[in-house]
Design a protein around this motif. Structure first.
Motif, PDB file in Angstrom:
ATOM      1  N   ALA A   1      -7.211 -49.603 -12.234  1.00  0.00           N
ATOM      2  CA  ALA A   1      -7.817 -50.365 -13.327  1.00  0.00           C
ATOM      3  C   ALA A   1      -9.333 -50.269 -13.205  1.00  0.00           C
ATOM      4  CB  ALA A   1      -7.378 -51.826 -13.286  1.00  0.00           C
ATOM      5  N   CYS A   2      -9.992 -50.035 -14.325  1.00  0.00           N
ATOM      6  CA  CYS A   2     -11.459 -49.958 -14.339  1.00  0.00           C
ATOM      7  C   CYS A   2     -11.909 -50.393 -15.726  1.00  0.00           C
ATOM      8  CB  CYS A   2     -11.910 -48.528 -14.033  1.00  0.00           C
ATOM      9  SG  CYS A   2     -13.704 -48.352 -13.864  1.00  0.00           S
ATOM     10  N   GLN A   3     -12.587 -51.542 -15.784  1.00  0.00           N
ATOM     11  CA  GLN A   3     -12.968 -52.103 -17.078  1.00  0.00           C
ATOM     12  C   GLN A   3     -14.377 -52.674 -17.026  1.00  0.00           C
ATOM     13  OE1 GLN A   3     -10.066 -54.835 -18.749  1.00  0.00           O
ATOM     14  NE2 GLN A   3      -8.371 -53.831 -17.662  1.00  0.00           N
ATOM     15  N   SER A   4     -14.916 -52.951 -18.189  1.00  0.00           N
ATOM     16  CA  SER A   4     -16.232 -53.568 -18.284  1.00  0.00           C
ATOM     17  C   SER A   4     -16.150 -55.014 -17.815  1.00  0.00           C
ATOM     18  CB  SER A   4     -16.737 -53.520 -19.731  1.00  0.00           C
ATOM     19  OG  SER A   4     -16.860 -52.194 -20.181  1.00  0.00           O
ATOM     20  N   GLY A   5     -17.229 -55.492 -17.220  1.00  0.00           N
ATOM     21  CA  GLY A   5     -17.299 -56.874 -16.790  1.00  0.00           C
ATOM     22  C   GLY A   5     -16.503 -57.168 -15.527  1.00  0.00           C
TER      23      GLY A   5
ATOM     24  N   SER B   1     -19.590 -52.813  -9.829  1.00  0.00           N
ATOM     25  CA  SER B   1     -20.765 -51.954  -9.922  1.00  0.00           C
ATOM     26  C   SER B   1     -22.033 -52.717  -9.568  1.00  0.00           C
ATOM     27  CB  SER B   1     -20.890 -51.373 -11.330  1.00  0.00           C
ATOM     28  OG  SER B   1     -21.122 -52.398 -12.279  1.00  0.00           O
ATOM     29  N   GLU B   2     -23.066 -51.970  -9.239  1.00  0.00           N
ATOM     30  CA  GLU B   2     -24.344 -52.571  -8.826  1.00  0.00           C
ATOM     31  C   GLU B   2     -24.897 -53.517  -9.886  1.00  0.00           C
ATOM     32  OE1 GLU B   2     -27.846 -53.471  -6.782  1.00  0.00           O
ATOM     33  OE2 GLU B   2     -25.969 -52.574  -6.089  1.00  0.00           O
ATOM     34  N   ASP B   3     -24.772 -53.158 -11.155  1.00  0.00           N
ATOM     35  CA  ASP B   3     -25.307 -54.002 -12.230  1.00  0.00           C
ATOM     36  C   ASP B   3     -24.299 -55.015 -12.756  1.00  0.00           C
ATOM     37  OD1 ASP B   3     -23.560 -52.360 -13.549  1.00  0.00           O
ATOM     38  OD2 ASP B   3     -25.051 -51.418 -14.865  1.00  0.00           O
ATOM     39  N   ARG B   4     -23.132 -55.076 -12.120  1.00  0.00           N
ATOM     40  CA  ARG B   4     -22.071 -56.011 -12.479  1.00  0.00           C
ATOM     41  C   ARG B   4     -21.548 -55.778 -13.903  1.00  0.00           C
ATOM     42  NH1 ARG B   4     -21.925 -59.821  -8.574  1.00  0.00           N
ATOM     43  NH2 ARG B   4     -20.570 -61.198  -9.793  1.00  0.00           N
ATOM     44  N   ALA B   5     -21.801 -54.592 -14.426  1.00  0.00           N
ATOM     45  CA  ALA B   5     -21.358 -54.280 -15.782  1.00  0.00           C
ATOM     46  C   ALA B   5     -19.902 -53.840 -15.828  1.00  0.00           C
ATOM     47  CB  ALA B   5     -22.239 -53.182 -16.379  1.00  0.00           C
ATOM     48  N   SER B   6     -19.363 -53.411 -14.700  1.00  0.00           N
ATOM     49  CA  SER B   6     -17.972 -52.973 -14.661  1.00  0.00           C
ATOM     50  C   SER B   6     -17.391 -53.205 -13.279  1.00  0.00           C
ATOM     51  CB  SER B   6     -17.854 -51.486 -15.029  1.00  0.00           C
ATOM     52  OG  SER B   6     -18.560 -50.686 -14.099  1.00  0.00           O
ATOM     53  N   SER B   7     -16.085 -53.172 -13.192  1.00  0.00           N
ATOM     54  CA  SER B   7     -15.418 -53.383 -11.909  1.00  0.00           C
ATOM     55  C   SER B   7     -14.159 -52.527 -11.848  1.00  0.00           C
ATOM     56  CB  SER B   7     -15.084 -54.868 -11.709  1.00  0.00           C
ATOM     57  OG  SER B   7     -14.591 -55.456 -12.890  1.00  0.00           O
ATOM     58  N   ALA B   8     -13.687 -52.311 -10.620  1.00  0.00           N
ATOM     59  CA  ALA B   8     -12.567 -51.394 -10.413  1.00  0.00           C
ATOM     60  C   ALA B   8     -11.571 -51.954  -9.407  1.00  0.00           C
ATOM     61  CB  ALA B   8     -13.098 -50.045  -9.927  1.00  0.00           C
ATOM     62  N   ILE B   9     -10.323 -51.596  -9.605  1.00  0.00           N
ATOM     63  CA  ILE B   9      -9.247 -51.938  -8.676  1.00  0.00           C
ATOM     64  C   ILE B   9      -8.560 -50.641  -8.279  1.00  0.00           C
ATOM     65  CG2 ILE B   9      -7.100 -53.198  -8.300  1.00  0.00           C
ATOM     66  CD1 ILE B   9      -7.963 -55.167 -10.449  1.00  0.00           C
ATOM     67  N   ALA B  10      -8.406 -50.435  -6.989  1.00  0.00           N
ATOM     68  CA  ALA B  10      -7.756 -49.226  -6.482  1.00  0.00           C
ATOM     69  C   ALA B  10      -6.559 -49.608  -5.630  1.00  0.00           C
ATOM     70  CB  ALA B  10      -8.740 -48.393  -5.660  1.00  0.00           C
ATOM     71  N   ALA B  11      -5.667 -48.647  -5.439  1.00  0.00           N
ATOM     72  CA  ALA B  11      -4.484 -48.858  -4.616  1.00  0.00           C
ATOM     73  C   ALA B  11      -4.280 -47.660  -3.705  1.00  0.00           C
ATOM     74  CB  ALA B  11      -3.250 -49.067  -5.490  1.00  0.00           C
ATOM     75  N   CYS B  12      -3.661 -47.908  -2.569  1.00  0.00           N
ATOM     76  CA  CYS B  12      -3.393 -46.827  -1.620  1.00  0.00           C
ATOM     77  C   CYS B  12      -2.080 -47.101  -0.892  1.00  0.00           C
ATOM     78  CB  CYS B  12      -4.527 -46.703  -0.598  1.00  0.00           C
ATOM     79  SG  CYS B  12      -4.287 -45.388   0.625  1.00  0.00           S
ATOM     80  N   GLY B  13      -1.348 -46.031  -0.636  1.00  0.00           N
ATOM     81  CA  GLY B  13      -0.107 -46.150   0.108  1.00  0.00           C
ATOM     82  C   GLY B  13       0.379 -44.779   0.537  1.00  0.00           C
TER      83      GLY B  13
END
Length: 224
Positions: free
Chosen positions: A70-74, A45-57
């Motif tokens: 996965a989507c969690q704080s930090g 995220s822009e404020d680096r408060a959270s991050s995400a992992i996505a998958a595609c197939g």
């Protein structure tokens, strides 16, 4: 209360996709075909408060599946999570924006994990991959006359991803190319950006191999 907040935020912004197209792609049973290759992507995220992992197939029906896995704080959790799925024998491909994005600072850290190969998204690919993702979503546009003609992408209902897909702002990158705007969006759009990059990685066209020159029947005339 959370649902009401999501509806309020959505009402403040027009979606980046054709109206109804994102919802048309919802499939609670959607999944990647068993044994098919899976592409991953990370965004922060822009404020680096959270991050995400996505998958595609690819799905079993030939369409595409994209998912926020996965989507969690930090951001510290990213390294441990990816280390758990890393495979030295068959490295996992992970797309990340190489420059000019919050995730750029983590590229070296994640690429150093044994069994993880980071594919840096940069330059024209940022807009190109986002554009391809848009086309795949727009392929399910309820307005049939305005549908994209590409293979569609489907996804499961996920609040964080659905919210981002309904409120994300965009920014221009050249004449008509664009990308999702993390800073101007009224909610965290890292789940959506991660999905766009995972889709871009899964659908990217391999670099063309150099064509071998063969003498033709007209070689004597200088044609090869």
């Amino acid at each position: 209360r959370t649902e009401n907040l999501c509806q309020f935020v959505e009402s403040l912004s027009e979606p980046p996709f054709p109206v109804g197209a994102w919802d048309a792609g919802i499939d609670p049973e959607s999944e990647v075909k068993q044994g098919a290759p899976v592409a991953f992507a990370v965004d922060i995220s822009e404020d680096r408060a959270s991050s995400a992992i996505a998958a595609c197939g690819p799905r079993g029906d030939g369409q595409w599946h994209v998912e926020l896995i996965a989507c969690q704080s930090g951001i510290a959790w990213l390294e441990d999570w990816l280390r758990d799925v890393a495979d030295p024998a068959s490295p996992v491909m992970v797309a990340m924006q190489g420059k000019g994005a919050p995730a750029s600072s983590m590229v070296g850290v994640i690429d150093a994990i044994d069994g993880i190969n980071v594919v840096e998204v940069a330059g024209a690919d940022i807009a190109g991959w986002t554009g391809r993702f848009y086309d795949a979503v727009a392929a399910l546009n309820p307005d049939e006359s305005a549908r994209s003609d590409v293979v569609p992408v489907r996804h499961r209902p996920q609040p964080a991803l659905d919210l981002a897909a309904n409120v994300a702002k965009t920014r221009l990158m050249g004449d008509s190319a664009w990308a999702f705007d993390r800073k101007r969006s009224p909610a965290d759009v890292s789940p959506l950006v991660a999905c766009a990059y995972a889709f871009g990685l899964a659908t990217r066209v391999p670099e063309k191999q150099k064509k071998t020159k063969f003498d033709s029947a007209y070689a004597e005339h200088g044609v090869r």
